[in-house]
Design a protein around this motif. Sequence first.
Motif, PDB file in Angstrom:
ATOM      1  N   LYS A 100       0.810  -1.224   0.000  1.00 42.82           N
ATOM      2  CA  LYS A 100       0.000   0.000   0.000  1.00 42.82           C
ATOM      3  C   LYS A 100       0.836   1.264   0.000  1.00 42.82           C
ATOM      4  O   LYS A 100       0.459   2.253  -0.600  1.00 42.82           O
ATOM      5  CB  LYS A 100      -0.926  -0.005   1.228  1.00 42.82           C
ATOM      6  N   VAL A 101       1.973   1.240   0.700  1.00 48.01           N
ATOM      7  CA  VAL A 101       2.766   2.461   0.802  1.00 48.01           C
ATOM      8  C   VAL A 101       3.696   2.648  -0.395  1.00 48.01           C
ATOM      9  O   VAL A 101       4.476   3.574  -0.433  1.00 48.01           O
ATOM     10  CB  VAL A 101       3.602   2.504   2.102  1.00 48.01           C
ATOM     11  N   MET A 102       3.602   1.767  -1.384  1.00 44.83           N
ATOM     12  CA  MET A 102       4.500   1.871  -2.522  1.00 44.83           C
ATOM     13  C   MET A 102       4.130   3.038  -3.433  1.00 44.83           C
ATOM     14  O   MET A 102       2.982   3.199  -3.788  1.00 44.83           O
ATOM     15  CB  MET A 102       4.463   0.571  -3.325  1.00 44.83           C
ATOM     16  N   ASN A 103       5.108   3.856  -3.786  1.00 41.90           N
ATOM     17  CA  ASN A 103       4.836   4.891  -4.782  1.00 41.90           C
ATOM     18  C   ASN A 103       5.420   4.440  -6.112  1.00 41.90           C
ATOM     19  O   ASN A 103       5.964   3.347  -6.223  1.00 41.90           O
ATOM     20  CB  ASN A 103       5.401   6.234  -4.323  1.00 41.90           C
ATOM     21  N   SER A 104       5.331   5.285  -7.139  1.00 39.44           N
ATOM     22  CA  SER A 104       5.715   4.823  -8.480  1.00 39.44           C
ATOM     23  C   SER A 104       7.206   4.501  -8.576  1.00 39.44           C
ATOM     24  O   SER A 104       7.600   3.616  -9.321  1.00 39.44           O
ATOM     25  CB  SER A 104       5.296   5.839  -9.521  1.00 39.44           C
ATOM     26  N   ASP A 105       8.057   5.207  -7.801  1.00 36.79           N
ATOM     27  CA  ASP A 105       9.486   4.882  -7.821  1.00 36.79           C
ATOM     28  C   ASP A 105       9.729   3.492  -7.268  1.00 36.79           C
ATOM     29  O   ASP A 105      10.527   2.728  -7.801  1.00 36.79           O
ATOM     30  CB  ASP A 105      10.285   5.891  -6.974  1.00 36.79           C
ATOM     31  N   ASP A 106       8.997   3.168  -6.173  1.00 35.91           N
ATOM     32  CA  ASP A 106       9.131   1.839  -5.586  1.00 35.91           C
ATOM     33  C   ASP A 106       8.743   0.777  -6.602  1.00 35.91           C
ATOM     34  O   ASP A 106       9.342  -0.284  -6.675  1.00 35.91           O
ATOM     35  CB  ASP A 106       8.222   1.682  -4.360  1.00 35.91           C
ATOM     36  N   PHE A 107       7.718   1.067  -7.393  1.00 32.63           N
ATOM     37  CA  PHE A 107       7.254   0.119  -8.399  1.00 32.63           C
ATOM     38  C   PHE A 107       8.362  -0.170  -9.402  1.00 32.63           C
ATOM     39  O   PHE A 107       8.603  -1.304  -9.761  1.00 32.63           O
ATOM     40  CB  PHE A 107       6.014   0.652  -9.131  1.00 32.63           C
ATOM     41  N   VAL A 108       9.048   0.893  -9.824  1.00 31.24           N
ATOM     42  CA  VAL A 108      10.113   0.707 -10.808  1.00 31.24           C
ATOM     43  C   VAL A 108      11.242  -0.124 -10.196  1.00 31.24           C
ATOM     44  O   VAL A 108      11.775  -1.028 -10.841  1.00 31.24           O
ATOM     45  CB  VAL A 108      10.627   2.078 -11.318  1.00 31.24           C
ATOM     46  N   VAL A 109      11.585   0.173  -8.932  1.00 33.13           N
ATOM     47  CA  VAL A 109      12.660  -0.573  -8.267  1.00 33.13           C
ATOM     48  C   VAL A 109      12.270  -2.048  -8.128  1.00 33.13           C
ATOM     49  O   VAL A 109      13.045  -2.949  -8.468  1.00 33.13           O
ATOM     50  CB  VAL A 109      12.974   0.044  -6.877  1.00 33.13           C
ATOM     51  N   LEU A 110      11.054  -2.294  -7.657  1.00 34.29           N
ATOM     52  CA  LEU A 110      10.585  -3.673  -7.511  1.00 34.29           C
ATOM     53  C   LEU A 110      10.520  -4.356  -8.880  1.00 34.29           C
ATOM     54  O   LEU A 110      10.926  -5.507  -9.038  1.00 34.29           O
ATOM     55  CB  LEU A 110       9.196  -3.699  -6.855  1.00 34.29           C
ATOM     56  N   GLY A 111      10.050  -3.618  -9.881  1.00 31.90           N
ATOM     57  CA  GLY A 111       9.931  -4.176 -11.225  1.00 31.90           C
ATOM     58  C   GLY A 111      11.282  -4.569 -11.791  1.00 31.90           C
ATOM     59  O   GLY A 111      11.423  -5.624 -12.405  1.00 31.90           O
ATOM     60  N   LYS A 112      12.278  -3.739 -11.530  1.00 35.16           N
ATOM     61  CA  LYS A 112      13.625  -4.037 -12.028  1.00 35.16           C
ATOM     62  C   LYS A 112      14.127  -5.340 -11.404  1.00 35.16           C
ATOM     63  O   LYS A 112      14.671  -6.205 -12.081  1.00 35.16           O
ATOM     64  CB  LYS A 112      14.562  -2.883 -11.673  1.00 35.16           C
ATOM     65  N   GLN A 113      13.898  -5.454 -10.097  1.00 33.15           N
ATOM     66  CA  GLN A 113      14.295  -6.649  -9.361  1.00 33.15           C
ATOM     67  C   GLN A 113      13.599  -7.889  -9.930  1.00 33.15           C
ATOM     68  O   GLN A 113      14.230  -8.910 -10.215  1.00 33.15           O
ATOM     69  CB  GLN A 113      13.900  -6.450  -7.885  1.00 33.15           C
ATOM     70  N   LEU A 114      12.281  -7.764 -10.115  1.00 31.70           N
ATOM     71  CA  LEU A 114      11.501  -8.887 -10.639  1.00 31.70           C
ATOM     72  C   LEU A 114      11.933  -9.242 -12.060  1.00 31.70           C
ATOM     73  O   LEU A 114      11.984 -10.415 -12.425  1.00 31.70           O
ATOM     74  CB  LEU A 114      10.001  -8.550 -10.643  1.00 31.70           C
ATOM     75  N   PHE A 115      12.236  -8.228 -12.852  1.00 33.60           N
ATOM     76  CA  PHE A 115      12.614  -8.451 -14.243  1.00 33.60           C
ATOM     77  C   PHE A 115      13.862  -9.336 -14.314  1.00 33.60           C
ATOM     78  O   PHE A 115      13.998 -10.167 -15.203  1.00 33.60           O
ATOM     79  CB  PHE A 115      12.860  -7.114 -14.946  1.00 33.60           C
ATOM     80  N   THR A 116      14.766  -9.158 -13.321  1.00 36.39           N
ATOM     81  CA  THR A 116      15.960 -10.005 -13.259  1.00 36.39           C
ATOM     82  C   THR A 116      15.623 -11.351 -12.607  1.00 36.39           C
ATOM     83  O   THR A 116      15.924 -12.400 -13.155  1.00 36.39           O
ATOM     84  CB  THR A 116      17.065  -9.316 -12.425  1.00 36.39           C
ATOM     85  N   ASP A 117      14.971 -11.285 -11.443  1.00 34.46           N
ATOM     86  CA  ASP A 117      14.664 -12.513 -10.693  1.00 34.46           C
ATOM     87  C   ASP A 117      13.820 -13.482 -11.507  1.00 34.46           C
ATOM     88  O   ASP A 117      13.978 -14.692 -11.396  1.00 34.46           O
ATOM     89  CB  ASP A 117      13.903 -12.185  -9.401  1.00 34.46           C
ATOM     90  N   LYS A 118      12.893 -12.951 -12.264  1.00 37.85           N
ATOM     91  CA  LYS A 118      11.962 -13.815 -13.013  1.00 37.85           C
ATOM     92  C   LYS A 118      12.482 -14.140 -14.404  1.00 37.85           C
ATOM     93  O   LYS A 118      11.713 -14.490 -15.298  1.00 37.85           O
ATOM     94  CB  LYS A 118      10.569 -13.152 -13.102  1.00 37.85           C
ATOM     95  N   THR A 119      13.756 -13.945 -14.600  1.00 38.82           N
ATOM     96  CA  THR A 119      14.471 -14.316 -15.834  1.00 38.82           C
ATOM     97  C   THR A 119      14.003 -13.596 -17.103  1.00 38.82           C
ATOM     98  O   THR A 119      14.348 -14.014 -18.208  1.00 38.82           O
ATOM     99  CB  THR A 119      14.418 -15.853 -16.123  1.00 38.82           C
TER     100      THR A 119
END
Length: 142
Positions: free
Chosen positions: A44-63
């Motif tokens: 809930k407390v995630m803002n759009s920057d957090d989304f990009v950071v999490l997305g970058k992580q997932l993009f690598t983690d999820k191959t």
Amino acid sequence: MKKSVLVLGLIALFLTSCGEKKKEEVKKEVETPVETTKEVAKEKVMNSDDFVVLGKQLFTDKTCTTCHQADAKVIGPSIKDINKVYAEKGGNIVKFLKGEAEAIVDTDPGQVAIMKANLDGFVKDLSGNELAALAAYMRSIK
Ligand code: HEC
């Protein structure tokens, strides 16, 4: 007499071990909602920057990186090419990842099948927020 004591002992042993198992199960059930609430609060407390950071992580983690580079086509189209087509055609990456929209970047059936295997294999297990994060990260590549 001796025999019945032994039987009683066994029954008692059986009952205690069952009781312990139950307790463990109850404990697990109690723990789950707490975890879920924490997850929700975190999301809930995630803002759009957090989304990009999490997305970058997932993009690598999820191959995803194995097949999608920022600039160059590897197996799949580059992220920039995907962004270009999605911008031009008003596509929705989250919908595509959910399997609710057809491929619009590379419509070659063989290529679509490769990406579809990912969608059916593990992308379907990602949460809505995780998919939104992946899309936000991809869109942030300019
Ligand atoms: C094994 C290789 C492979 C992996 C891993 C992979 N992709 Fe793809 N992806 C492809 C191929 C090939 C295409 C081209 C076919 C198509 O456009 O659907 C594609 C296309 C796409 C498209 C464009 C779809 C369209 O509308 O045409 C998106 C968005 C995408 N991938 C996102 C992802 C994300 C996010 C991940 C990680 C969760 C991922 N891909 C992992 C191979 C892969």
